[in-house]
Design a protein around this motif. Sequence first.
Motif, short mmCIF file in Angstrom:
data_model
loop_
_atom_site.label_atom_id
_atom_site.label_comp_id
_atom_site.label_asym_id
_atom_site.label_seq_id
_atom_site.Cartn_x
_atom_site.Cartn_y
_atom_site.Cartn_z
N PHE A 109 -5.19 8.32 -5.83
CA PHE A 109 -5.77 7.14 -5.19
C PHE A 109 -4.75 6.55 -4.22
O PHE A 109 -3.56 6.50 -4.53
N THR A 110 -5.22 6.07 -3.09
CA THR A 110 -4.35 5.24 -2.26
C THR A 110 -4.17 3.92 -2.98
O THR A 110 -5.14 3.23 -3.31
N LEU A 111 -2.94 3.58 -3.32
CA LEU A 111 -2.67 2.31 -3.98
C LEU A 111 -2.64 1.21 -2.92
O LEU A 111 -2.00 1.36 -1.87
N GLU A 112 -3.31 0.12 -3.21
CA GLU A 112 -3.47 -0.96 -2.24
C GLU A 112 -3.00 -2.29 -2.83
O GLU A 112 -3.02 -2.48 -4.04
N ASP A 139 0.83 -1.21 0.00
CA ASP A 139 0.00 0.00 0.00
C ASP A 139 0.86 1.26 0.00
O ASP A 139 1.99 1.26 0.53
N GLY A 140 0.31 2.34 -0.56
CA GLY A 140 1.03 3.59 -0.53
C GLY A 140 0.19 4.77 -0.96
O GLY A 140 -0.73 4.63 -1.77
N LYS A 141 0.52 5.93 -0.42
CA LYS A 141 -0.13 7.19 -0.77
C LYS A 141 0.96 8.25 -0.93
O LYS A 141 1.91 8.28 -0.13
N ASN A 142 0.86 9.08 -1.98
CA ASN A 142 1.87 10.11 -2.24
C ASN A 142 3.27 9.50 -2.27
O ASN A 142 4.20 9.96 -1.60
N HIS A 169 7.03 -0.69 -4.46
CA HIS A 169 5.64 -1.05 -4.15
C HIS A 169 5.09 -2.09 -5.13
O HIS A 169 3.95 -2.52 -4.99
N SER A 225 -0.65 7.59 -7.12
CA SER A 225 -0.75 7.56 -5.65
C SER A 225 -1.08 8.92 -5.04
O SER A 225 -1.43 9.01 -3.87
N THR A 226 -0.98 9.98 -5.85
CA THR A 226 -1.41 11.30 -5.35
C THR A 226 -2.91 11.45 -5.46
O THR A 226 -3.49 12.36 -4.85
N SER A 232 3.81 6.89 -8.94
CA SER A 232 3.88 8.09 -8.09
C SER A 232 2.69 9.00 -8.35
O SER A 232 2.04 9.49 -7.42
#
Length: 218
Positions: A178-181, A79-82, A91, A175-176, A172
């Motif tokens: 949507f939160t990538l899951e 998971d990741g955001k920004n 990721h 992820s700004t 990148s």
Amino acid sequence: MKTATIPATDNEYLIGKILCIGRNYVDHIKELGNETPAAPVVFMKPASAVIGSGEAVVIPSCSNDCHYEAELAVLIGTDGKNIPEAEALSHVAGYGVAIDMTLRDIQDGLKKKGLPWDIAKGFDTSCPLSDFVPAAQVADPQNLTVRLTLNGEERQNGSTGLMINGVARIISHLSTIFTLEEGDIILTGTPAGVGRVVAGDRLEAAIDGVATLSVTVA
């Protein structure tokens, strides 16, 4: 529920969002007569659109102009955001190959009216998807060749090095928004050579060292 599999590690992921990038190869932009975008063009497919190798694409009766688009597929494992671009590839759980099936006549008609074109991209069976190889097996996702044959005749052959936005930048950027899951899949765009399919056609998409995907058209 649809899953994405990495056979080499026996890992299986429940597919979440399928985030797709349009207009990411200059030659493909030219062949469709589109403008080069200032930022990545993003659309989505539902997980219900996924089929596997050996299955069949079913063209909805509303369309008479269904096209193939072979693409590098990226499976998110963390998971990741920004996410900073320098950290983006960490990721990734795996890489595969997909075919973005598109109802071109439906898409063009909706675009002319300024309407969303989800129907043209997200119909059932519109996302043939291979198994994935571990990310560590791909030294450089910008040094791969995406190929597609139609009834044994090569139609697409393009390097991922020709992407306007590379995989790390795509991750990148997405992820700004949507939160990538874990289990999300990114389709990274298609090289030139897209075209129409009809019932009875056979499609094979391949990326050497990654995967091969074969489907028929019902």
